[in-house]
Design an enzyme around this catalytic site. Sequence first.
Site, PDB file in Angstrom:
ATOM      1  N   HIS A  23      -1.804   0.009  -2.705  1.00 27.17           N
ATOM      2  CA  HIS A  23      -0.355  -0.055  -2.511  1.00 27.17           C
ATOM      3  C   HIS A  23       0.085  -1.369  -1.876  1.00 27.17           C
ATOM      4  O   HIS A  23       1.279  -1.626  -1.750  1.00 27.17           O
ATOM      5  CB  HIS A  23       0.131   1.084  -1.605  1.00 27.17           C
ATOM      6  CG  HIS A  23       0.417   2.355  -2.325  1.00 27.17           C
ATOM      7  ND1 HIS A  23       1.500   2.505  -3.177  1.00 27.17           N
ATOM      8  CD2 HIS A  23      -0.223   3.540  -2.330  1.00 27.17           C
ATOM      9  CE1 HIS A  23       1.496   3.732  -3.658  1.00 27.17           C
ATOM     10  NE2 HIS A  23       0.462   4.381  -3.179  1.00 27.17           N
ATOM     11  N   LYS A  35      -0.590  -0.356 -10.248  1.00 24.00           N
ATOM     12  CA  LYS A  35       0.636  -0.350  -9.424  1.00 24.00           C
ATOM     13  C   LYS A  35       1.338  -1.701  -9.570  1.00 24.00           C
ATOM     14  O   LYS A  35       1.819  -2.005 -10.649  1.00 24.00           O
ATOM     15  CB  LYS A  35       0.285   0.037  -7.989  1.00 24.00           C
ATOM     16  CG  LYS A  35      -0.153   1.504  -7.910  1.00 24.00           C
ATOM     17  CD  LYS A  35      -0.396   2.007  -6.503  1.00 24.00           C
ATOM     18  CE  LYS A  35      -0.658   3.509  -6.540  1.00 24.00           C
ATOM     19  NZ  LYS A  35      -1.967   3.899  -6.001  1.00 24.00           N
ATOM     20  N   SER A  77       0.595   5.759   1.920  1.00 25.00           N
ATOM     21  CA  SER A  77       1.646   5.888   0.909  1.00 25.00           C
ATOM     22  C   SER A  77       2.782   6.820   1.299  1.00 25.00           C
ATOM     23  O   SER A  77       3.820   6.812   0.647  1.00 25.00           O
ATOM     24  CB  SER A  77       1.031   6.347  -0.411  1.00 25.00           C
ATOM     25  OG  SER A  77       0.474   7.633  -0.238  1.00 25.00           O
TER      26      SER A  77
HETATM   27  C1  LIG Z   1      -3.060   4.820  -6.403  1.00 18.84           C
HETATM   28  C2  LIG Z   1      -4.219   4.679  -5.516  1.00 18.84           C
HETATM   29  C3  LIG Z   1      -5.529   4.805  -5.982  1.00 18.84           C
HETATM   30  C4  LIG Z   1      -5.826   5.169  -7.406  1.00 18.84           C
HETATM   31  O1  LIG Z   1      -5.613   4.101  -8.256  1.00 18.84           O
HETATM   32  P1  LIG Z   1      -5.773   4.316  -9.846  1.00 18.84           P
HETATM   33  O2  LIG Z   1      -6.111   2.975 -10.364  1.00 18.84           O
HETATM   34  O3  LIG Z   1      -4.480   4.865 -10.326  1.00 18.84           O
HETATM   35  O4  LIG Z   1      -6.898   5.295 -10.025  1.00 18.84           O
HETATM   36  C5  LIG Z   1      -6.566   4.598  -5.093  1.00 18.84           C
HETATM   37  N1  LIG Z   1      -6.343   4.325  -3.795  1.00 18.84           N
HETATM   38  C6  LIG Z   1      -5.091   4.229  -3.296  1.00 18.84           C
HETATM   39  C7  LIG Z   1      -4.895   3.906  -1.854  1.00 18.84           C
HETATM   40  C8  LIG Z   1      -3.989   4.408  -4.141  1.00 18.84           C
HETATM   41  O5  LIG Z   1      -2.761   4.335  -3.637  1.00 18.84           O
END
Ligand SMILES: *Cc1c(COP(=O)(O)O)cnc(C)c1O
Length: 409
Positions: free
Chosen positions: A211, A242, A183
């Site tokens: 992501h 997301k 990220s």
């Molecule tokens: C955002 C993210 C998470 C967490 O996801 P949530 O559903 O918000 O808990 C887990 N792993 C990665 C790689 C992320 O970017």
Amino acid sequence: MYTSFKEHLTKELADIKEAGLYKNERIIVSPQGAEIKVNTGKEVLNFCANNYLGLSNNPQLIAAAKEALDTHGYGMSSVRFICGTSDLHKQLEAKIADFFGTEDTILYAACFDANGGVFEPLLNEQDAIISDSLNHASIIDGVRLCKAVRYRYSNADMTDLEKQLKLAQAQRYRLIVTDGVFSMDGNVPPLDKIIELATKYDAMVMVDESHSAGVVGQTGRGVTELFNCKGQAEIITGTLGKAFGGAIGGFTTGKKEVIELLRQRSRPYLFSNSIPPLVAAAGIRMVDMMSETNELQDKLHANTKYFVSQMVEAGFDIKPTQSAICAVMLYDAKLSQEFATRLLEEGIYVTGFYYPVVPKGQARIRVQLSAAHEKIHLDRCIEAFTKVGRELGILKNNDSCGCNCNCGK
Ligand SMILES: *Cc1c(COP(=O)(O)O)cnc(C)c1O
């Protein structure tokens, strides 16, 4: 006791502020989108949400959620295995498996829970987890909860991965774990090579597509699509928070025996409430939409390509990206904060990142593109970046004169 504990906390908080790491939250009073309104009344263009497909305020998802409120009520008041499973949960699980070309899916309240609950039920002290050094915090925490032997390889470094796989031959079962998109840089791991190495050294592969799902690959099926290895990773985790609507919820999808065992043993699944039916209903609509049309992915990919090329042309130093994350490198921590503050004054909302979130001397502004952005939004963002970049003298073709010099801008 609290008197001394309070002093302790007050000092911790002061230290965080002193180090410049204190996080203040901006308060948004409009729906999430390309244009948002904050509580000061100011309207800004948003370039820092994970709203990659612009679905956070999508009318079809809202309608599906509203309908489910009427047909299924508000909450389940139960974990899944007692009385918290609705037909909508089962439908969404099947749809997600269909989307990724996997065998079955298990839903969680968040991907943080999916990652927290995936390792411990499957592996024990006889086994090995081989994890990318830049993997998400939730993977790191999940690995900590598991007794498997831990190996770590440098980010997307196949030579190092091979070295760790050789060492891990000492264990019974091996699982390689990687984020689908990292990220901070927006880069992806070479999944085809990872799968090759996994085959060579008798290991399994898990990809966290949080992501990348909806974003990477021509139809948004993630890095397994990008590298032509759909169905080849044994385990995929991801989020509904997301690109997939942005509300809440996570999932693990993959081999059916893996999912079956997780339903029996995964602690965040067994001991935490199921997602609201309205979220499941909107999720079902979301997956259907993506099967009907590729419009949003096409737009996101075009937006990213346009933005990156214009920014490079303007003289910015951009990290190569294979996602909708664009890291504008400024290197200096203070400069990154000043830059982000100036951009906000120009009506562009982005975030500056610096140590310890990224390595020392690697400060940057992270821009996140979305299918919700129109060309006019992108152009306003690029203009603001260029204006502030000139002011602060960081453009490569350093044109600090303000454009009275036939520079063509
Ligand atoms: C955002 C993210 C998470 C967490 O996801 P949530 O559903 O918000 O808990 C887990 N792993 C990665 C790689 C992320 O970017």
